[in-house]
Structures are given as C-alpha cells and as structure tokens.
Write an enzyme that holds these catalytic residues in place. Structure first.
Site, short mmCIF file in Angstrom:
data_model
loop_
_atom_site.label_atom_id
_atom_site.label_comp_id
_atom_site.label_asym_id
_atom_site.label_seq_id
_atom_site.Cartn_x
_atom_site.Cartn_y
_atom_site.Cartn_z
N ASP A 1 0.84 -1.20 0.00
CA ASP A 1 0.00 0.00 0.00
C ASP A 1 0.87 1.24 0.00
OD1 ASP A 1 -2.64 -1.17 0.11
OD2 ASP A 1 -2.14 -1.82 2.14
N ASP B 1 -10.04 -6.35 -0.34
CA ASP B 1 -9.09 -5.82 0.64
C ASP B 1 -9.84 -5.13 1.77
OD1 ASP B 1 -6.93 -4.75 1.92
OD2 ASP B 1 -6.28 -3.44 0.30
O1 LIG Z 1 -5.50 -1.40 2.31
C1 LIG Z 1 -5.42 -1.55 3.48
C2 LIG Z 1 -5.81 -0.46 4.37
O2 LIG Z 1 -6.27 0.58 3.58
C3 LIG Z 1 -4.89 -2.84 4.06
O3 LIG Z 1 -4.30 -3.59 3.04
C4 LIG Z 1 -5.99 -3.65 4.63
O4 LIG Z 1 -6.69 -2.92 5.56
C5 LIG Z 1 -5.45 -4.98 5.20
O5 LIG Z 1 -5.52 -5.05 6.54
P1 LIG Z 1 -6.74 -5.63 7.41
O6 LIG Z 1 -7.02 -7.01 6.89
O7 LIG Z 1 -6.16 -5.61 8.74
O8 LIG Z 1 -7.92 -4.75 7.22
#
Ligand SMILES: O=C(CO)[C@H](O)[C@H](O)COP(=O)(O)O
Length: 235
Positions: free
Chosen positions: A37, A180
C-alpha cells in the site's frame, strides 16, 4: 477449470521494523504476491511505507509486487512505482481525472493494471474500462488503516463482489476480483463464493497475534478450500 485463489499479504501489517525478515518469512510459507500500500498524506494520514523502502525491498525479493496506490496524485506515483519495477499497479477511480490514460500507461510498460474502488463507489464506473483491466480491487473498508477493530467490512461487500463477478462473466472476461479490508478466516469462504479471486491478507487472516505465520497460513488454506465448497463449513 477451477480458478486459483491468489494470496497477497498486505505488507503494512507485517513487522515494519524488520521488513526484510518479514518478507523472507512470507517467501518461506509460500504466498503469491506482496500487496504494497502506497498511501499519501492527502488520501489518508496513515502513510505506512515510503517509496525508498519499496525500492530497497525490491532488491531483496523476487516475489511479485502488487502495488495499491492510494493517492490524489496518481500520475506522479504511477511513474515512480513503474521505475521501481513491479508486476501490478492498482490506483483509485475516485482520485483519477484520466483513468483510461493511466491504465494504458501502466499496460504499455508490461505491468498489470487494476482499478481500485472505495466501498461506496458504484460498479457503473467500470462500464467502458472493464475489458482493459487485469483486476478490480474492491475495498471492503474505507481505505487507509489496517486492523482497526472499529471499522468492519461494508455490509454490502458480498453483494458488490457477486455483482462484479456477474458483470465479468456476462462479458466473458477473466478480470481478477481482489478484495481488501478485514479479509478474515471467517469471511474468506463467503468472499470466494461471491466471486473474489485475490485476497489481500492482513490482521484478521495472516497476522493474527499468538499464532505463527505458518499456523495462520494453514488455517488460511483451509478457509480457501472451504470457500470452494458449495456451502461453507462452520469454522
Ligand atoms: O489497504 C489496506 C488499508 O487501507 C490494508 O491492506 C488492509 O486494511 C489490510 O488489513 P486488514 O485485513 O487488517 O484490514
């Protein structure tokens, strides 16, 4: 033929103080790509990783880099990321004046192109662009922060995934659907059944505290297999 489910750990959830070791550990358990990211301060204040860190990481692993740009300045970030050498770039529709031009720019460099959509963004923005895209990244949370227990997946996530899957089927495309945001062991079977083909793994699947990466990976593989069954088994 059954479609492979691609696993893409979100590197912002790894141990950022020991990034090289964290990436080696991911190589050892066998994952498909690193989800990186790139967040600028105006899209979200979280800013987990800088460009120099990504450049240095590139020299340390041959894993595919799947970069998710969260920026209000896509043109500049896409140029920078292309120069580093990555396999896939997704950028946000909501911050693009010229999405079509940017997709073409990425693809001309031989890199896979994806368009990322915030939870509330309608799939109608894909009407004309979908055939050019290698993937659509559906954010299931409002992007910026990993692992924040305060925000759950949008209630309409599965509906949105299955609507997109239907669109891809109708048009006989092979576009990946990447999901995501709080992609958890419990939700994975449902997300796969709805049509997700690429899972970004974060704090609720691969980085669950108290368990080793390998233990989490085994549970993850089981959740993926469960998702391929017609009805999920209770986990
Ligand atoms: O793009 C993202 C935040 O913007 C992260 O990749 C995503 O949140 C992954 O983490 P989680 O599974 O803990 O939410």
């Amino acid at each position: 033929m059954e479609k492979k489910i691609i696993t893409s750990p979100s590197i912002m959830c790894a141990d950022l103080l020991n990034l090289e070791t964290s990436v080696k550990a991911l190589e050892d358990i066998g994952i498909d790509a690193l989800h990186i990211d790139v967040i600028d301060a105006s899209f979200s204040p979280s800013m987990p990783l800088g460009l120099d860190t990504i450049k240095r990481l590139r020299a340390k692993t041959s894993l595919d880099f799947d970069v998710h740009i969260m920026s209000t300045n896509n043109d500049w970030f896409i140029e920078q990321i292309l120069a580093i050498g990555v396999q896939q770039i997704s950028f946000h529709y909501e911050t693009s004046l010229h999405a079509d031009r940017l997709v073409n720019l990425i693809k001309r460099k031989g890199v896979r192109a994806g368009l990322a959509l915030n939870p509330a963004t309608s799939l109608s923005c894909l009407d004309y662009l979908l055939p050019q895209l290698d993937q659509v990244l559906l954010m299931l949370i409002n992007p910026g922060f990993a692992g924040d227990a305060g925000e759950k997946q949008a209630a309409y996530s599965e509906q949105k995934i299955s609507d997109l899957a239907a669109l891809i089927r109708q048009r006989k495309l092979s576009t990946e659907i990447q999901v995501d945001g709080r992609v958890s062991l419990e939700s994975i079977p449902h997300l796969i059944r709805a049509g997700a083909t690429n899972l970004v793994l974060g704090s609720t699947s691969l980085y669950i505290p108290g368990r080793s990466l390998l233990e989490n990976k085994k549970l993850l593989d089981a959740a993926i297999q469960n998702g391929k069954l017609e009805k999920p088994e209770s986990m």
